[in-house]
Design an enzyme around this catalytic site. Structure first.
Site, mmCIF file in Angstrom:
data_model
loop_
_atom_site.group_PDB
_atom_site.id
_atom_site.type_symbol
_atom_site.label_atom_id
_atom_site.label_comp_id
_atom_site.label_asym_id
_atom_site.label_seq_id
_atom_site.Cartn_x
_atom_site.Cartn_y
_atom_site.Cartn_z
ATOM 1 N N ASP A 72 9.893 -22.717 6.290
ATOM 2 C CA ASP A 72 9.872 -21.991 7.667
ATOM 3 C C ASP A 72 10.875 -20.974 7.456
ATOM 4 O OD1 ASP A 72 10.582 -21.294 10.118
ATOM 5 O OD2 ASP A 72 9.919 -23.184 10.970
ATOM 6 N N TYR A 164 8.727 -9.359 20.933
ATOM 7 C CA TYR A 164 8.025 -9.355 19.675
ATOM 8 C C TYR A 164 7.986 -7.715 19.093
ATOM 9 C CZ TYR A 164 3.656 -8.918 16.888
ATOM 10 O OH TYR A 164 2.629 -8.338 15.743
HETATM 11 N N1 LIG Z 1 -3.664 -9.723 13.946
HETATM 12 C C1 LIG Z 1 -3.275 -8.342 14.660
HETATM 13 O O1 LIG Z 1 -4.079 -7.970 15.139
HETATM 14 C C2 LIG Z 1 -2.160 -7.906 14.271
HETATM 15 C C3 LIG Z 1 -1.504 -6.502 14.931
HETATM 16 C C4 LIG Z 1 -0.547 -5.646 14.719
HETATM 17 C C5 LIG Z 1 0.202 -6.433 13.676
HETATM 18 N N2 LIG Z 1 0.186 -7.269 13.048
HETATM 19 C C6 LIG Z 1 1.198 -7.954 12.196
HETATM 20 O O2 LIG Z 1 0.412 -8.317 10.972
HETATM 21 C C7 LIG Z 1 1.187 -9.407 10.223
HETATM 22 C C8 LIG Z 1 0.401 -10.563 10.117
HETATM 23 O O3 LIG Z 1 -0.319 -11.113 11.512
HETATM 24 P P1 LIG Z 1 -1.310 -12.102 11.604
HETATM 25 O O4 LIG Z 1 -2.065 -11.342 12.688
HETATM 26 O O5 LIG Z 1 -1.907 -12.240 10.191
HETATM 27 O O6 LIG Z 1 -0.598 -13.356 11.980
HETATM 28 P P2 LIG Z 1 -1.085 -14.860 12.104
HETATM 29 O O7 LIG Z 1 -0.480 -15.520 13.152
HETATM 30 O O8 LIG Z 1 -2.598 -15.040 11.885
HETATM 31 O O9 LIG Z 1 -0.668 -15.074 10.652
HETATM 32 C C9 LIG Z 1 0.759 -15.548 10.281
HETATM 33 C C10 LIG Z 1 1.089 -16.215 9.337
HETATM 34 O O10 LIG Z 1 2.628 -16.536 9.166
HETATM 35 C C11 LIG Z 1 3.036 -18.017 9.227
HETATM 36 N N3 LIG Z 1 4.040 -18.208 10.199
HETATM 37 C C12 LIG Z 1 4.560 -18.079 11.210
HETATM 38 N N4 LIG Z 1 5.468 -18.345 11.457
HETATM 39 C C13 LIG Z 1 6.240 -18.787 10.437
HETATM 40 C C14 LIG Z 1 7.486 -19.338 10.072
HETATM 41 N N5 LIG Z 1 8.255 -19.585 11.061
HETATM 42 N N6 LIG Z 1 7.542 -19.692 8.914
HETATM 43 C C15 LIG Z 1 6.683 -19.676 7.916
HETATM 44 N N7 LIG Z 1 5.333 -18.944 8.190
HETATM 45 C C16 LIG Z 1 5.244 -18.804 9.463
HETATM 46 C C17 LIG Z 1 1.733 -18.616 10.133
HETATM 47 O O11 LIG Z 1 1.698 -20.267 9.551
HETATM 48 C C18 LIG Z 1 0.562 -17.790 9.394
HETATM 49 O O12 LIG Z 1 0.166 -18.296 8.229
HETATM 50 C C19 LIG Z 1 2.355 -9.661 11.157
HETATM 51 O O13 LIG Z 1 3.429 -8.960 10.759
HETATM 52 C C20 LIG Z 1 1.973 -9.219 12.646
HETATM 53 O O14 LIG Z 1 3.025 -8.633 13.507
HETATM 54 C C21 LIG Z 1 -1.073 -8.193 13.294
#
Ligand SMILES: NC(=O)c1ccc[n+]([C@@H]2O[C@H](COP(=O)([O-])OP(=O)(O)OC[C@H]3O[C@@H](n4cnc5c(N)ncnc54)[C@H](O)[C@@H]3O)[C@@H](O)[C@H]2O)c1
Length: 257
Positions: A72, A164
């Site tokens: 975590d 966020y």
């Molecule tokens: N999906 C989108 O539309 C989008 C848009 C803009 C930016 N982002 C950015 O892209 C990146 C990835 O986002 P995503 O959409 O793949 O997110 P997601 O929620 O699908 O995946 C996030 C991953 O991080 C892990 N995680 C979350 N909290 C955790 C913790 N406390 N400790 C360890 N692991 C943890 C989760 O288990 C998951 O595997 C992030 O930085 C997000 O801000 C995503």
């Protein structure tokens, strides 16, 4: 939309990445998993952390040269210890991708000091301490590439995401200041800013008919953004192809307006 869209496009081979040590935070799911897969396909030795032990173990088991440490990231000493183990397994660190985040929605009136700190502890603090944890290795190897994953949410003035979005906007300042300080060590630092990416979480929680219409209206390009679109930008920035690129942000948002 039913399920993550299966988008096929020819990737590129980044020859300088072969054999490089790569660390990804939040690599078990979503965009992070696509980043892990993309580096593994380039012949890198990849290590990733995630709190989802089941998904992380399953992903690592299916890929060659990939190690997973359940962790975590809000627990900084645990994160530092996990990165040290992954760095050893990879034989050193050349690339760090600060990807982990959690986009849980919040109403301004309901945010408590504890909740605020908790959001920062997942969306900002780990990026700093993961970076700190790889510097000795990168310097010893004569350089490296750090890629911070930002977000278009704060530029688009998204609702329900004030804390966020504040943390995600900080990725830019973090990127630029690190780039100046680490440049003399040939450590490049860049930020990739995704638009709305069709991950399992987005599809399950936020993408409804209104969201689909919003994408159709705001994208210049037809179609949907998938994790691999982000991963390929990250590969480019990690590789020697970007050897003189630092302190920049690269937006992958289909031309969102
Ligand atoms: N999906 C989108 O539309 C989008 C848009 C803009 C930016 N982002 C950015 O892209 C990146 C990835 O986002 P995503 O959409 O793949 O997110 P997601 O929620 O699908 O995946 C996030 C991953 O991080 C892990 N995680 C979350 N909290 C955790 C913790 N406390 N400790 C360890 N692991 C943890 C989760 O288990 C998951 O595997 C992030 O930085 C997000 O801000 C995503």
């Amino acid at each position: 939309m039913t399920g993550v869209p299966q988008v096929h496009f020819a990737g590129a081979a980044f020859h300088s990445l072969r054999g490089q040590g790569v660390i990804v935070t939040g690599g078990a799911g979503g965009i992070g998993a696509d980043i892990v897969r993309a580096f593994a396909e380039q012949g890198c030795r990849v290590g990733f952390v995630d709190r989802d032990a089941g998904a992380g173990a399953a992903l690592a088991a299916g890929l060659e040269g990939v190690h997973f440490e359940p962790c975590d990231v809000t627990d900084v000493p645990a994160l530092q210890a996990a990165i040290a183990r992954l760095a050893e397994a990879a034989g050193g660190v050349d690339v760090l991708v600060n990807n982990v985040a959690n986009d849980q929605r919040h109403r301004i009136e309901e945010v408590t000091p504890a909740y605020f700190d908790e959001r920062i502890a997942v969306n900002l603090r780990p990026h700093f301490f993961a970076t700190q944890a790889v510097l000795v290795s990168m310097r010893a190897r004569g350089g490296g590439s750090i890629v911070n994953i930002g977000s278009g949410s704060w530029k688009n003035k998204a609702r329900g995401l004030a804390v966020y979005a504040t943390a995600k906007s900080a990725m830019l300042g973090f990127t630029r200041c690190l780039a100046r300080e680490l440049g003399p060590d040939r450590i490049r630092v860049n930020c990739v800013v995704p638009g709305w990416v069709m991950t399992e979480r987005q599809l399950a929680l936020w993408v409804d008919a209104e969201g689909e219409a919003e994408m159709d209206r705001n994208h210049c390009l037809p179609g949907r953004i998938v994790g691999r679109d982000i991963a390929h930008m990250v590969l480019f920035l990690a590789a020697d192809t970007a050897r003189m690129v630092t302190a920049q942000e690269f937006v992958v948002d289909a031309g969102w307006d």
